[in-house]
Enzyme design. Sequence first.
Site, PDB file in Angstrom:
ATOM      1  N   SER A 182      -4.904 -11.541  48.902  1.00  0.00           N
ATOM      2  CA  SER A 182      -3.826 -11.426  49.885  1.00  0.00           C
ATOM      3  C   SER A 182      -4.278 -10.788  51.187  1.00  0.00           C
ATOM      4  O   SER A 182      -3.535 -10.793  52.156  1.00  0.00           O
ATOM      5  CB  SER A 182      -2.684 -10.583  49.302  1.00  0.00           C
ATOM      6  OG  SER A 182      -3.145  -9.290  48.999  1.00  0.00           O
ATOM      7  N   CYS A 183      -5.476 -10.229  51.213  1.00  0.00           N
ATOM      8  CA  CYS A 183      -5.896  -9.490  52.399  1.00  0.00           C
ATOM      9  C   CYS A 183      -7.357  -9.740  52.683  1.00  0.00           C
ATOM     10  O   CYS A 183      -8.199  -9.536  51.826  1.00  0.00           O
ATOM     11  CB  CYS A 183      -5.655  -7.995  52.207  1.00  0.00           C
ATOM     12  SG  CYS A 183      -6.185  -7.010  53.607  1.00  0.00           S
ATOM     13  N   GLY A 184      -7.668 -10.150  53.903  1.00  0.00           N
ATOM     14  CA  GLY A 184      -9.033 -10.500  54.210  1.00  0.00           C
ATOM     15  C   GLY A 184      -9.789  -9.492  55.030  1.00  0.00           C
ATOM     16  O   GLY A 184     -11.001  -9.433  54.974  1.00  0.00           O
ATOM     17  N   CYS A 236      -8.986  -5.957  55.489  1.00  0.00           N
ATOM     18  CA  CYS A 236      -8.723  -4.549  55.251  1.00  0.00           C
ATOM     19  C   CYS A 236     -10.022  -3.756  55.274  1.00  0.00           C
ATOM     20  O   CYS A 236     -11.008  -4.138  54.657  1.00  0.00           O
ATOM     21  CB  CYS A 236      -8.028  -4.359  53.911  1.00  0.00           C
ATOM     22  SG  CYS A 236      -6.405  -5.114  53.843  1.00  0.00           S
TER      23      CYS A 236
END
Length: 287
Positions: free
Chosen positions: A122-124, A126
Amino acid sequence: MKKVPLEEATSRAIKNLSVHRLTNKLVKQVTDRIVVEEPLEIRLRFFDQQKWITKSLAVTMRTPGNDIALALGFLFSEGIVANKASVDSITQLESNILLIQLFENCTVNLETTERNFYATSSCGICGKATIDRLEKVSCFFPQQLRPLVKSSMIHGLPHKLTAAQSVFNQTGGIHAAGLFSETGELVLQAEDVGRHNAVDKLLGMSLERSLVPLRNYIVVLSGRIGFELVQKTMMAGVPILAAVGAPSSLAVELAEEAGMTLIGFLRDNRFNVYKGVERIIFQQIED
């Protein structure tokens, strides 16, 4: 580079699971199809100070399929390689481990990636050290006032993308990124459980086909627009980035700085232009 047939890639991306389904107060045991999420480790082998170095560069949770394109797009969008010509070989050591070897004369700068490259689906981005570091990474910036596209054409892009999503149509649980020509033809599309992975796959496919820089193309996303998705498409010179969801404030700021057109809420025959409205030709403007 090894190519995986579409049928094989699709089968790896889907798992059949027995579930209990409640419909009209009746419970039935049925088979449901769910999207697969597995880790992929990307290892980089490069020559530095008279010796070969192998570094575990990233672990990302992704949907299997188009792994080579994902790895290639990841290296490009993070500014580690400028093009596919830097890559000597990509070897699949195991089903979830890729080794990318660069040519001996390829200079590697990992200073712009000062973070632990563990990325959830869900997060690339961070953990990126600072936004300022992105400005030090070379990239292809969009051309001013090009391309000019009609608003009526933009409305139809999400439907074209959804129609091409084989995994989504079977599971309903995956993101997509589509590359469109300035006249609205779907050129490439990629699916993944992670938004940023879908974009990296799309960029990797574009690099494999020597389409980069993407200065005459439109990228459409199936979800929201975060900062990292603007950053990745900015690297390839994408002039117009659109999504069915909302952008974040930082995504809007970066799009403005890069000179990109940013479109959100592209659905139900409407959309918002957050930046770069000069590239849009409106057929009808309401007061």
